[in-house]
Scaffold this motif. Sequence first.
Motif, PDB file in Angstrom:
ATOM      1  N   GLY A  14      15.975  69.521 -23.478  1.00  0.00           N
ATOM      2  CA  GLY A  14      15.540  68.180 -23.829  1.00  0.00           C
ATOM      3  C   GLY A  14      14.080  67.953 -23.513  1.00  0.00           C
ATOM      4  N   ASP A  15      13.596  66.779 -23.906  1.00  0.00           N
ATOM      5  CA  ASP A  15      12.166  66.496 -23.747  1.00  0.00           C
ATOM      6  C   ASP A  15      11.879  65.309 -22.846  1.00  0.00           C
ATOM      7  OD1 ASP A  15      13.187  64.623 -25.665  1.00  0.00           O
ATOM      8  OD2 ASP A  15      11.118  64.209 -26.294  1.00  0.00           O
ATOM      9  N   THR A  16      12.909  64.752 -22.195  1.00  0.00           N
ATOM     10  CA  THR A  16      12.683  63.576 -21.360  1.00  0.00           C
ATOM     11  C   THR A  16      13.282  63.750 -19.978  1.00  0.00           C
ATOM     12  OG1 THR A  16      14.733  62.429 -21.976  1.00  0.00           O
ATOM     13  CG2 THR A  16      12.803  62.086 -23.407  1.00  0.00           C
ATOM     14  N   VAL A  17      12.861  62.886 -19.072  1.00  0.00           N
ATOM     15  CA  VAL A  17      13.419  62.872 -17.720  1.00  0.00           C
ATOM     16  C   VAL A  17      14.917  62.613 -17.765  1.00  0.00           C
ATOM     17  CG1 VAL A  17      13.433  61.531 -15.576  1.00  0.00           C
ATOM     18  CG2 VAL A  17      11.253  62.239 -16.585  1.00  0.00           C
ATOM     19  N   ALA A  18      15.353  61.721 -18.658  1.00  0.00           N
ATOM     20  CA  ALA A  18      16.787  61.426 -18.777  1.00  0.00           C
ATOM     21  C   ALA A  18      17.583  62.683 -19.117  1.00  0.00           C
ATOM     22  CB  ALA A  18      17.026  60.354 -19.831  1.00  0.00           C
ATOM     23  N   ASP A  19      17.016  63.566 -19.941  1.00  0.00           N
ATOM     24  CA  ASP A  19      17.699  64.822 -20.283  1.00  0.00           C
ATOM     25  C   ASP A  19      17.870  65.702 -19.045  1.00  0.00           C
ATOM     26  OD1 ASP A  19      17.823  64.191 -23.045  1.00  0.00           O
ATOM     27  OD2 ASP A  19      15.783  64.919 -23.340  1.00  0.00           O
ATOM     28  N   MET A  20      16.832  65.777 -18.230  1.00  0.00           N
ATOM     29  CA  MET A  20      16.906  66.602 -17.025  1.00  0.00           C
ATOM     30  C   MET A  20      17.909  66.009 -16.029  1.00  0.00           C
ATOM     31  SD  MET A  20      14.668  68.846 -18.017  1.00  0.00           S
ATOM     32  CE  MET A  20      15.120  68.412 -19.709  1.00  0.00           C
ATOM     33  N   TYR A  21      17.911  64.685 -15.899  1.00  0.00           N
ATOM     34  CA  TYR A  21      18.868  64.032 -15.007  1.00  0.00           C
ATOM     35  C   TYR A  21      20.306  64.241 -15.483  1.00  0.00           C
ATOM     36  CZ  TYR A  21      15.106  61.364 -12.679  1.00  0.00           C
ATOM     37  OH  TYR A  21      14.001  60.999 -11.952  1.00  0.00           O
ATOM     38  N   THR A  22      20.497  64.317 -16.794  1.00  0.00           N
ATOM     39  CA  THR A  22      21.831  64.537 -17.345  1.00  0.00           C
ATOM     40  C   THR A  22      22.414  65.852 -16.840  1.00  0.00           C
ATOM     41  OG1 THR A  22      21.288  63.257 -19.333  1.00  0.00           O
ATOM     42  CG2 THR A  22      23.148  64.777 -19.496  1.00  0.00           C
ATOM     43  N   VAL A  23      21.580  66.881 -16.774  1.00  0.00           N
ATOM     44  CA  VAL A  23      22.030  68.182 -16.275  1.00  0.00           C
ATOM     45  C   VAL A  23      22.387  68.086 -14.797  1.00  0.00           C
ATOM     46  CG1 VAL A  23      21.382  70.597 -15.923  1.00  0.00           C
ATOM     47  CG2 VAL A  23      20.681  69.409 -18.016  1.00  0.00           C
ATOM     48  N   GLN A  24      21.567  67.388 -14.033  1.00  0.00           N
ATOM     49  CA  GLN A  24      21.867  67.217 -12.604  1.00  0.00           C
ATOM     50  C   GLN A  24      23.228  66.567 -12.409  1.00  0.00           C
ATOM     51  OE1 GLN A  24      18.895  65.287 -10.201  1.00  0.00           O
ATOM     52  NE2 GLN A  24      17.189  66.354 -11.164  1.00  0.00           N
ATOM     53  N   LYS A  25      23.513  65.539 -13.189  1.00  0.00           N
ATOM     54  CA  LYS A  25      24.778  64.810 -13.050  1.00  0.00           C
ATOM     55  C   LYS A  25      25.961  65.647 -13.539  1.00  0.00           C
ATOM     56  CE  LYS A  25      22.685  60.229 -13.214  1.00  0.00           C
ATOM     57  NZ  LYS A  25      23.164  59.808 -11.886  1.00  0.00           N
ATOM     58  N   ALA A  26      25.744  66.465 -14.555  1.00  0.00           N
ATOM     59  CA  ALA A  26      26.807  67.369 -15.008  1.00  0.00           C
ATOM     60  C   ALA A  26      27.131  68.389 -13.921  1.00  0.00           C
ATOM     61  CB  ALA A  26      26.374  68.082 -16.294  1.00  0.00           C
ATOM     62  N   ARG A  27      26.103  68.869 -13.246  1.00  0.00           N
ATOM     63  CA  ARG A  27      26.284  69.837 -12.151  1.00  0.00           C
ATOM     64  C   ARG A  27      27.092  69.217 -11.010  1.00  0.00           C
ATOM     65  NH1 ARG A  27      21.104  70.712 -11.101  1.00  0.00           N
ATOM     66  NH2 ARG A  27      20.919  72.301 -12.724  1.00  0.00           N
ATOM     67  N   GLU A  28      26.840  67.944 -10.750  1.00  0.00           N
ATOM     68  CA  GLU A  28      27.584  67.252  -9.690  1.00  0.00           C
ATOM     69  C   GLU A  28      29.060  67.118 -10.043  1.00  0.00           C
ATOM     70  OE1 GLU A  28      25.544  63.574  -9.302  1.00  0.00           O
ATOM     71  OE2 GLU A  28      23.706  64.470  -8.491  1.00  0.00           O
ATOM     72  N   LEU A  29      29.361  66.944 -11.324  1.00  0.00           N
ATOM     73  CA  LEU A  29      30.749  66.779 -11.752  1.00  0.00           C
ATOM     74  C   LEU A  29      31.496  68.108 -11.868  1.00  0.00           C
ATOM     75  CD1 LEU A  29      30.494  64.009 -14.507  1.00  0.00           C
ATOM     76  CD2 LEU A  29      31.427  63.800 -12.195  1.00  0.00           C
ATOM     77  N   ASP A  30      30.784  69.178 -12.190  1.00  0.00           N
ATOM     78  CA  ASP A  30      31.429  70.481 -12.387  1.00  0.00           C
ATOM     79  C   ASP A  30      30.555  71.569 -11.789  1.00  0.00           C
ATOM     80  OD1 ASP A  30      32.742  72.750 -13.151  1.00  0.00           O
ATOM     81  OD2 ASP A  30      32.657  72.373 -15.315  1.00  0.00           O
ATOM     82  N   SER A  31      30.759  71.829 -10.508  1.00  0.00           N
ATOM     83  CA  SER A  31      29.939  72.826  -9.811  1.00  0.00           C
ATOM     84  C   SER A  31      30.432  74.247 -10.045  1.00  0.00           C
ATOM     85  CB  SER A  31      29.923  72.523  -8.312  1.00  0.00           C
ATOM     86  OG  SER A  31      31.253  72.555  -7.788  1.00  0.00           O
ATOM     87  N   SER A  32      31.513  74.405 -10.812  1.00  0.00           N
ATOM     88  CA  SER A  32      32.039  75.743 -11.070  1.00  0.00           C
ATOM     89  C   SER A  32      31.209  76.493 -12.111  1.00  0.00           C
ATOM     90  CB  SER A  32      33.489  75.670 -11.539  1.00  0.00           C
ATOM     91  OG  SER A  32      33.582  75.056 -12.819  1.00  0.00           O
ATOM     92  N   ARG A  33      30.350  75.779 -12.802  1.00  0.00           N
ATOM     93  CA  ARG A  33      29.512  76.396 -13.831  1.00  0.00           C
ATOM     94  C   ARG A  33      28.057  76.480 -13.361  1.00  0.00           C
ATOM     95  NH1 ARG A  33      31.865  75.676 -19.159  1.00  0.00           N
ATOM     96  NH2 ARG A  33      33.551  74.152 -19.212  1.00  0.00           N
ATOM     97  N   THR A  34      27.279  77.252 -14.101  1.00  0.00           N
ATOM     98  CA  THR A  34      25.833  77.280 -13.924  1.00  0.00           C
ATOM     99  C   THR A  34      25.219  76.333 -14.942  1.00  0.00           C
ATOM    100  OG1 THR A  34      25.863  79.581 -13.171  1.00  0.00           O
ATOM    101  CG2 THR A  34      23.771  78.738 -14.005  1.00  0.00           C
ATOM    102  N   TRP A  35      24.565  75.281 -14.462  1.00  0.00           N
ATOM    103  CA  TRP A  35      23.917  74.297 -15.334  1.00  0.00           C
ATOM    104  C   TRP A  35      22.413  74.483 -15.250  1.00  0.00           C
ATOM    105  CZ3 TRP A  35      26.852  71.285 -18.451  1.00  0.00           C
ATOM    106  CH2 TRP A  35      28.206  71.134 -18.128  1.00  0.00           C
ATOM    107  N   ILE A  36      21.769  74.644 -16.393  1.00  0.00           N
ATOM    108  CA  ILE A  36      20.332  74.895 -16.430  1.00  0.00           C
ATOM    109  C   ILE A  36      19.664  73.873 -17.344  1.00  0.00           C
ATOM    110  CG2 ILE A  36      18.533  76.569 -17.002  1.00  0.00           C
ATOM    111  CD1 ILE A  36      20.694  78.772 -16.624  1.00  0.00           C
ATOM    112  N   ALA A  37      18.659  73.181 -16.808  1.00  0.00           N
ATOM    113  CA  ALA A  37      17.882  72.223 -17.594  1.00  0.00           C
ATOM    114  C   ALA A  37      16.608  72.893 -18.086  1.00  0.00           C
ATOM    115  CB  ALA A  37      17.540  70.993 -16.753  1.00  0.00           C
ATOM    116  N   VAL A  38      16.368  72.803 -19.385  1.00  0.00           N
ATOM    117  CA  VAL A  38      15.143  73.354 -19.979  1.00  0.00           C
ATOM    118  C   VAL A  38      14.365  72.204 -20.613  1.00  0.00           C
ATOM    119  CG1 VAL A  38      14.200  74.817 -21.810  1.00  0.00           C
ATOM    120  CG2 VAL A  38      16.065  75.654 -20.363  1.00  0.00           C
ATOM    121  N   GLY A  39      13.115  72.059 -20.208  1.00  0.00           N
ATOM    122  CA  GLY A  39      12.265  71.019 -20.765  1.00  0.00           C
ATOM    123  C   GLY A  39      11.438  71.541 -21.930  1.00  0.00           C
ATOM    124  N   VAL A  40      11.217  70.665 -22.894  1.00  0.00           N
ATOM    125  CA  VAL A  40      10.347  70.980 -24.030  1.00  0.00           C
ATOM    126  C   VAL A  40       9.297  69.880 -24.132  1.00  0.00           C
ATOM    127  CG1 VAL A  40      10.210  71.267 -26.531  1.00  0.00           C
ATOM    128  CG2 VAL A  40      12.162  72.205 -25.282  1.00  0.00           C
TER     129      VAL A  40
END
Length: 268
Positions: free
Chosen positions: A192-218
């Motif tokens: 994603g290209d915004t702060v909200a996109d990066m925060y979305t990944v953080q919150k997904a990681r909090e809900l499901d820590s069994s996966r690897t969540w990676i935020a990529v900025g553009v």
Amino acid sequence: MTEQTKAIAVFDIDGVVRDVSGSYRRAIADTVEYFTTPAYRPTPLDIDQLKSEGIWNNDWEASQELIYRYFETQGQTREQLQLDYNEIVTFFQSRYRGSNPDNWTGYICNEPLLLQLSYLEQLTQAGVAWGFFSGATRASANYVLEKRLGLQFPVLIAMEDAPGKPDPTGLLATVRLLENGLAKTSAIIYIGDTVADMYTVQKARELDSSRTWIAVGVLPPHVQETAARGDAYAQTLTAAGAAVVLSNVQELTPKQIQELVNQSVRSV
């Protein structure tokens, strides 16, 4: 990708798949100018600063907020203004889509594409599943994905399908559609290209820590007009959680995805 590190890539659309600096962002500026009669037209930097707060992914709400903030500088309260949100949305859409809902002639018609179909085909060949999670309306998102890119029935979660970002519900739903009942994929990348996109990944990681969540900025094209502005925007995305910040989404090659997954696994 190897069997051990297969990944899913989920793409935001605005600022990643298409350049919206002359469409959505222009419509924001038009709308704010119209409703401030016309005393104030926000600059691209004004809009970026609002979006850097991480909660203004919806451009209708962003327009309303900028209108409110302008009048507050003039000594008026929000209660005094009583803005009609539906009127704001209608005006915005008249600029973005055009006045005829059945024949779009607005700014959306001239959005430059930021990726090519061949790039997505490259990901498929490498075993990377991909889909889209966007705060754009479904009609607007499908306009670019189907009409412009030529995709048939792309996996898409749009504005109507989930709460707005940074709520991760839509990202999780996109991943479920891509897995389609198969074994859970270990690594999920959201681009994603915004702060909200990066925060979305953080919150997904909090809900499901069994996966690897990676935020990529553009970096969206409008911030790349000067090196200083691009650098500042990249620092903002990095501070919000981006593992890497790219100048164009197509720099996220299968090899780069593999490296990001390996780095994330090592850092756990």
